[in-house]
Design a protein around this motif. Structure first.
Motif, PDB file in Angstrom:
ATOM      1  N   CYS A   1       0.854  -1.182   0.000  1.00 21.71           N
ATOM      2  CA  CYS A   1       0.000   0.000   0.000  1.00 21.71           C
ATOM      3  C   CYS A   1       0.894   1.238   0.000  1.00 21.71           C
ATOM      4  CB  CYS A   1      -0.925   0.019   1.217  1.00 21.71           C
ATOM      5  SG  CYS A   1      -0.060   0.160   2.772  1.00 21.71           S
ATOM      6  N   ASN A   2       0.310   2.371  -0.296  1.00 22.14           N
ATOM      7  CA  ASN A   2       1.058   3.611  -0.286  1.00 22.14           C
ATOM      8  C   ASN A   2       0.885   4.278   1.069  1.00 22.14           C
ATOM      9  OD1 ASN A   2       2.694   5.603  -1.182  1.00 22.14           O
ATOM     10  ND2 ASN A   2       1.258   6.463  -2.655  1.00 22.14           N
ATOM     11  N   GLY A   3       1.792   5.182   1.409  1.00 21.62           N
ATOM     12  CA  GLY A   3       1.694   5.874   2.681  1.00 21.62           C
ATOM     13  C   GLY A   3       2.637   7.058   2.737  1.00 21.62           C
ATOM     14  N   THR A   4       2.526   7.816   3.828  1.00 25.36           N
ATOM     15  CA  THR A   4       3.356   8.998   4.012  1.00 25.36           C
ATOM     16  C   THR A   4       3.507   9.282   5.500  1.00 25.36           C
ATOM     17  OG1 THR A   4       3.642  11.296   3.382  1.00 25.36           O
ATOM     18  CG2 THR A   4       1.410  10.604   3.869  1.00 25.36           C
ATOM     19  N   VAL A   5       4.505  10.097   5.825  1.00 22.15           N
ATOM     20  CA  VAL A   5       4.688  10.581   7.187  1.00 22.15           C
ATOM     21  C   VAL A   5       4.277  12.043   7.199  1.00 22.15           C
ATOM     22  CG1 VAL A   5       6.338  11.014   9.045  1.00 22.15           C
ATOM     23  CG2 VAL A   5       6.576   8.979   7.629  1.00 22.15           C
ATOM     24  N   VAL A   6       3.321  12.383   8.071  1.00 25.53           N
ATOM     25  CA  VAL A   6       2.777  13.731   8.153  1.00 25.53           C
ATOM     26  C   VAL A   6       3.197  14.344   9.483  1.00 25.53           C
ATOM     27  CG1 VAL A   6       0.661  15.084   8.212  1.00 25.53           C
ATOM     28  CG2 VAL A   6       0.815  13.094   6.732  1.00 25.53           C
ATOM     29  N   GLN A   7       3.646  15.597   9.445  1.00 30.63           N
ATOM     30  CA  GLN A   7       4.006  16.328  10.663  1.00 30.63           C
ATOM     31  C   GLN A   7       2.778  17.094  11.143  1.00 30.63           C
ATOM     32  OE1 GLN A   7       6.887  16.150  12.358  1.00 30.63           O
ATOM     33  NE2 GLN A   7       6.027  17.482  13.919  1.00 30.63           N
ATOM     34  N   ASP A   8       2.263  16.726  12.313  1.00 30.66           N
ATOM     35  CA  ASP A   8       1.097  17.382  12.890  1.00 30.66           C
ATOM     36  C   ASP A   8       1.550  18.249  14.057  1.00 30.66           C
ATOM     37  OD1 ASP A   8      -1.420  17.110  15.005  1.00 30.66           O
ATOM     38  OD2 ASP A   8      -2.036  17.198  12.904  1.00 30.66           O
ATOM     39  N   PRO A   9       1.027  19.487  14.186  1.00 34.40           N
ATOM     40  CA  PRO A   9       1.484  20.365  15.267  1.00 34.40           C
ATOM     41  C   PRO A   9       1.151  19.834  16.666  1.00 34.40           C
ATOM     42  CG  PRO A   9      -0.276  21.400  13.999  1.00 34.40           C
ATOM     43  CD  PRO A   9       0.089  20.144  13.292  1.00 34.40           C
ATOM     44  N   GLU A  10       0.022  19.128  16.832  1.00 33.59           N
ATOM     45  CA  GLU A  10      -0.356  18.612  18.139  1.00 33.59           C
ATOM     46  C   GLU A  10       0.176  17.207  18.386  1.00 33.59           C
ATOM     47  OE1 GLU A  10      -4.544  18.728  18.640  1.00 33.59           O
ATOM     48  OE2 GLU A  10      -4.689  20.889  18.323  1.00 33.59           O
ATOM     49  N   LEU A  11       0.126  16.347  17.383  1.00 30.45           N
ATOM     50  CA  LEU A  11       0.429  14.934  17.556  1.00 30.45           C
ATOM     51  C   LEU A  11       1.852  14.555  17.190  1.00 30.45           C
ATOM     52  CD1 LEU A  11      -2.874  13.583  15.980  1.00 30.45           C
ATOM     53  CD2 LEU A  11      -2.394  14.016  18.389  1.00 30.45           C
ATOM     54  N   GLY A  12       2.606  15.444  16.599  1.00 29.67           N
ATOM     55  CA  GLY A  12       3.950  15.111  16.151  1.00 29.67           C
ATOM     56  C   GLY A  12       3.893  14.410  14.810  1.00 29.67           C
ATOM     57  N   GLN A  13       4.788  13.457  14.611  1.00 31.57           N
ATOM     58  CA  GLN A  13       4.812  12.734  13.345  1.00 31.57           C
ATOM     59  C   GLN A  13       3.777  11.619  13.364  1.00 31.57           C
ATOM     60  OE1 GLN A  13       8.951  11.592  12.854  1.00 31.57           O
ATOM     61  NE2 GLN A  13       9.176  13.188  11.312  1.00 31.57           N
ATOM     62  N   VAL A  14       3.021  11.520  12.285  1.00 33.47           N
ATOM     63  CA  VAL A  14       1.970  10.517  12.145  1.00 33.47           C
ATOM     64  C   VAL A  14       2.194   9.779  10.838  1.00 33.47           C
ATOM     65  CG1 VAL A  14      -0.516  10.138  11.943  1.00 33.47           C
ATOM     66  CG2 VAL A  14       0.341  11.936  13.439  1.00 33.47           C
ATOM     67  N   ILE A  15       2.149   8.459  10.890  1.00 38.43           N
ATOM     68  CA  ILE A  15       2.272   7.640   9.682  1.00 38.43           C
ATOM     69  C   ILE A  15       0.868   7.409   9.136  1.00 38.43           C
ATOM     70  CG2 ILE A  15       2.920   5.391   8.767  1.00 38.43           C
ATOM     71  CD1 ILE A  15       5.106   5.265  10.863  1.00 38.43           C
ATOM     72  N   GLN A  16       0.675   7.688   7.847  1.00 40.66           N
ATOM     73  CA  GLN A  16      -0.604   7.450   7.186  1.00 40.66           C
ATOM     74  C   GLN A  16      -0.419   6.385   6.117  1.00 40.66           C
ATOM     75  OE1 GLN A  16      -1.929  11.183   5.570  1.00 40.66           O
ATOM     76  NE2 GLN A  16      -2.801  11.842   7.520  1.00 40.66           N
ATOM     77  N   LEU A  17      -1.331   5.410   6.106  1.00 36.94           N
ATOM     78  CA  LEU A  17      -1.312   4.339   5.121  1.00 36.94           C
ATOM     79  C   LEU A  17      -2.663   4.261   4.431  1.00 36.94           C
ATOM     80  CD1 LEU A  17       0.367   1.578   7.272  1.00 36.94           C
ATOM     81  CD2 LEU A  17       1.427   2.814   5.397  1.00 36.94           C
TER      82      LEU A  17
END
Length: 132
Positions: free
Chosen positions: A70-86
């Motif tokens: 599957c595809n995915g990315t790492v997103v930088q969130d101001p409250e949660l920090g780094q979040v992995i999305q798949l």
């Protein structure tokens, strides 16, 4: 008058214990949250948050993408920090991938996934799966 003052209850915060547990520095109750978000129609998105900052998120993402096709990315969130999305509903797959394998924790370079789905990043009791 002093008897009356003693009888008046002080402000009680019912969530004080929960807040104390959440703000505990270095507590063993730091959970990895695996959530699913519905997009449009049957499309969904799996998010992984709460991994320790020592881990290389890009290497974990690379192995997750390779393992589950599957595809995915790492997103930088101001409250949660780094979040992995798949892409897709990968909750069970991600939880089995992240489960502790023995007593080995691989911080930066965990072994490549050669047929098995356990990276040994977190213990099973520290994973919370949310969604439907």
């Amino acid at each position: 008058m002093s008897e009356l003052d003693a009888a008046i209850p002080t402000a009680f915060d019912p969530f004080a214990e929960a807040n104390a547990e959440d703000s505990g520095a270095g507590s063993s109750k730091e959970y990895v949250h695996i959530r699913i978000q519905q997009r449009n129609g049957r499309k969904s998105l799996t998010t992984v948050q709460g991994l320790k900052k020592e881990f290389s998120y890009n290497k974990i993402l690379k192995d997750l993408k390779k393992e589950f096709c599957c595809n995915g990315t790492v997103v930088q969130d101001p409250e949660l920090g780094q979040v992995i999305q798949l892409q897709g509903d990968q909750r069970k797959n991600v939880s089995t991938f992240l489960v502790q394998d023995g007593d080995n924790f691989f911080l930066f370079n965990f072994p490549p996934t050669c047929g098995h789905e356990q990276a040994g990043i977190v213990k099973k009791e520290h994973i919370k799966i949310h969604g439907f």
